[in-house]
Write a protein that holds these residues in place. Structure first.
Motif, PDB file in Angstrom:
ATOM      1  N   SER A   1     -15.903   4.004 -35.043  1.00  0.00           N
ATOM      2  CA  SER A   1     -16.200   4.011 -33.039  1.00  0.00           C
ATOM      3  C   SER A   1     -15.272   5.214 -32.096  1.00  0.00           C
ATOM      4  O   SER A   1     -16.726   6.228 -31.210  1.00  0.00           O
ATOM      5  CB  SER A   1     -15.877   2.867 -32.899  1.00  0.00           C
TER       6      SER A   1
ATOM      7  N   TYR B   1     -15.656   1.614 -18.558  1.00  0.00           N
ATOM      8  CA  TYR B   1     -16.812   1.099 -19.277  1.00  0.00           C
ATOM      9  C   TYR B   1     -17.741   1.876 -20.175  1.00  0.00           C
ATOM     10  O   TYR B   1     -18.455   2.750 -19.040  1.00  0.00           O
ATOM     11  CB  TYR B   1     -17.555   0.261 -18.537  1.00  0.00           C
TER      12      TYR B   1
ATOM     13  N   GLY C   1     -19.816   0.719 -22.817  1.00  0.00           N
ATOM     14  CA  GLY C   1     -21.242   0.120 -23.417  1.00  0.00           C
ATOM     15  C   GLY C   1     -21.273  -0.121 -23.902  1.00  0.00           C
ATOM     16  O   GLY C   1     -19.829   0.084 -25.231  1.00  0.00           O
ATOM     17  N   LEU C   2     -22.470  -0.160 -25.195  1.00  0.00           N
ATOM     18  CA  LEU C   2     -21.910  -0.887 -26.609  1.00  0.00           C
ATOM     19  C   LEU C   2     -22.548   0.635 -27.331  1.00  0.00           C
ATOM     20  O   LEU C   2     -23.175   1.924 -26.829  1.00  0.00           O
ATOM     21  CB  LEU C   2     -23.312  -1.579 -27.212  1.00  0.00           C
ATOM     22  N   LEU C   3     -21.067   0.947 -28.307  1.00  0.00           N
ATOM     23  CA  LEU C   3     -20.925   2.555 -29.116  1.00  0.00           C
ATOM     24  C   LEU C   3     -21.879   1.982 -29.845  1.00  0.00           C
ATOM     25  O   LEU C   3     -22.763   3.632 -29.831  1.00  0.00           O
ATOM     26  CB  LEU C   3     -19.509   2.841 -29.521  1.00  0.00           C
TER      27      LEU C   3
ATOM     28  N   LYS D   1     -21.311  -5.477 -33.829  1.00  0.00           N
ATOM     29  CA  LYS D   1     -21.307  -4.596 -32.701  1.00  0.00           C
ATOM     30  C   LYS D   1     -19.938  -4.427 -31.783  1.00  0.00           C
ATOM     31  O   LYS D   1     -19.472  -4.718 -31.385  1.00  0.00           O
ATOM     32  CB  LYS D   1     -22.117  -5.291 -31.067  1.00  0.00           C
TER      33      LYS D   1
ATOM     34  N   TYR E   1     -18.502  -2.004 -28.620  1.00  0.00           N
ATOM     35  CA  TYR E   1     -18.059  -1.700 -27.142  1.00  0.00           C
ATOM     36  C   TYR E   1     -16.967  -0.572 -26.562  1.00  0.00           C
ATOM     37  O   TYR E   1     -15.765  -1.310 -27.855  1.00  0.00           O
ATOM     38  CB  TYR E   1     -18.676  -3.129 -26.172  1.00  0.00           C
TER      39      TYR E   1
ATOM     40  N   TYR F   1     -14.166   1.264 -23.924  1.00  0.00           N
ATOM     41  CA  TYR F   1     -13.479   1.491 -22.617  1.00  0.00           C
ATOM     42  C   TYR F   1     -12.383   2.252 -22.263  1.00  0.00           C
ATOM     43  O   TYR F   1     -12.044   2.438 -23.479  1.00  0.00           O
ATOM     44  CB  TYR F   1     -13.468   0.315 -22.062  1.00  0.00           C
TER      45      TYR F   1
ATOM     46  N   VAL G   1     -11.385  -0.670 -27.276  1.00  0.00           N
ATOM     47  CA  VAL G   1     -12.209  -0.948 -28.361  1.00  0.00           C
ATOM     48  C   VAL G   1     -12.858  -2.410 -28.768  1.00  0.00           C
ATOM     49  O   VAL G   1     -11.562  -3.190 -29.226  1.00  0.00           O
ATOM     50  CB  VAL G   1     -12.098  -0.378 -29.816  1.00  0.00           C
TER      51      VAL G   1
ATOM     52  N   ASP H   1     -23.394  -8.447 -21.628  1.00  0.00           N
ATOM     53  CA  ASP H   1     -22.558  -7.390 -21.080  1.00  0.00           C
ATOM     54  C   ASP H   1     -21.167  -7.918 -19.317  1.00  0.00           C
ATOM     55  O   ASP H   1     -19.994  -7.179 -19.819  1.00  0.00           O
ATOM     56  CB  ASP H   1     -23.291  -6.193 -20.247  1.00  0.00           C
TER      57      ASP H   1
ATOM     58  N   ILE I   1     -17.995  -9.128 -21.476  1.00  0.00           N
ATOM     59  CA  ILE I   1     -17.773  -7.954 -22.113  1.00  0.00           C
ATOM     60  C   ILE I   1     -16.714  -7.094 -21.401  1.00  0.00           C
ATOM     61  O   ILE I   1     -15.425  -6.359 -21.228  1.00  0.00           O
ATOM     62  CB  ILE I   1     -18.042  -6.809 -22.801  1.00  0.00           C
ATOM     63  N   ARG I   2     -17.789  -7.150 -19.922  1.00  0.00           N
ATOM     64  CA  ARG I   2     -16.842  -5.999 -19.043  1.00  0.00           C
ATOM     65  C   ARG I   2     -15.388  -6.614 -18.664  1.00  0.00           C
ATOM     66  O   ARG I   2     -13.788  -5.933 -18.508  1.00  0.00           O
ATOM     67  CB  ARG I   2     -17.639  -5.377 -17.369  1.00  0.00           C
TER      68      ARG I   2
END
Lengths: 118, 157
Positions: A14, A36, A38-40, A47, A49, A51, A60, A72, A75-76
């Motif tokens: 990733s 942030y 987001g979805l990589l 999934k 993500y 940052y 990650v 979302d 996750i943030r």
């Protein structure tokens, strides 16, 4: 132990996506300003993500694909918690930047977060 | 503001402490580099905290402007008075009334001691830049107290 290796591999691959996102080839300037990412990329099972802080530290988060309830903004907020804890670790004068993190406080925040996400 | 004076006093004590730990005439250099390394580690931690909620930096100039405005204000309660650059990796930050020199003197009497009072801050800037992904060498010079100039030379990695 096999599971752990798989996670390491997922996170490792990733990193390329993270690099791509922050180098901002052809992206609007506004998108680049956010920490942030987001979805990589989605794989079959996970999934992923991303940052990135201003200090080039990459966080990650890998979430099970079957976990569809995680939104979302949750996750943030997980990334914000990570960033805050990491900042505290950085400000600890006994911590040498670049070393593996051994702070119990940091570990407990991460564990609590992971439990909450399930 | 009380906390400003606290830092100034602490800074002076640190210099005294490091200075007395180094005995001998030629030890000024060691003293300066010890102080600079202290500043470096502090700069790394500080910048992590200060950039926690800021948007991502666009480029090197953006980073330098942040150091001159937000960073300097957070640490010294004022901004850098003048930033100059040759656009080729050299920046000169001028502070006309550097907080850590104002208590020292407004004349030429203590010029030889000035480098010790600038070392920590040089390290501070170098540490902050380092954690932002910018490798540099930071030096400082005083011509007329309490004004001083910090020179940042960006090292291409």
């Amino acid at each position: 132990l096999n599971g752990e290796l798989k996670f390491h591999y997922t996170v490792h691959t990733s990193l390329d996506v993270v690099e791509e996102k922050i180098s901002g080839v052809g992206k609007a300037l506004a998108d680049q300003r956010e920490l942030y990412l987001g979805l990589l990329y989605p794989t079959e099972d996970y999934k992923v993500y991303g940052y990135v802080t201003n200090s080039k530290v990459k966080f990650v988060i890998v979430v099970d694909s079957s976990n569809t309830s995680l939104r979302d903004n949750e996750i943030r907020s997980m990334f914000r918690k990570l960033h805050n804890s990491f900042t505290d670790v950085m400000c600890n004068p006994f911590y040498n930047p670049g070393d593996p993190i051994q702070s119990k406080a940091f570990d407990s925040i991460v564990s609590t977060m992971m439990v909450q996400a399930c | 503001m009380a906390d400003e004076a606290l830092f100034q006093f602490l800074h002076s004590e640190i210099i005294q402490y490091v200075n007395s730990a180094e005995t001998g005439e030629s030890e000024n250099g060691r003293c300066v580099s010890k102080l600079e390394n202290m500043g470096f580690r502090v700069g790394q931690g500080l910048i992590e905290r200060f950039t926690k909620d800021t948007p991502r930096f666009k480029d090197e100039l953006d980073v330098m402007k942040f150091i001159c405005k937000d960073f300097w204000t957070s640490v010294f309660k004022k901004q850098i008075d003048n930033l100059r650059t040759n656009h080729q990796g050299i920046y000169v930050l001028q502070d006309n009334k550097f907080r850590l020199l104002t208590q020292l003197s407004a004349g030429k009497q203590y010029m030889e001691h000035a480098p010790k009072f600038l070392a920590f801050t040089c390290g501070l800037v170098r540490g902050a830049l380092s954690n932002l992904g910018v490798k540099s060498i930071v030096t400082a010079e005083v011509s007329v107290m309490p004004a001083c100039k910090f020179q940042v030379m960006i090292q291409k990695m």
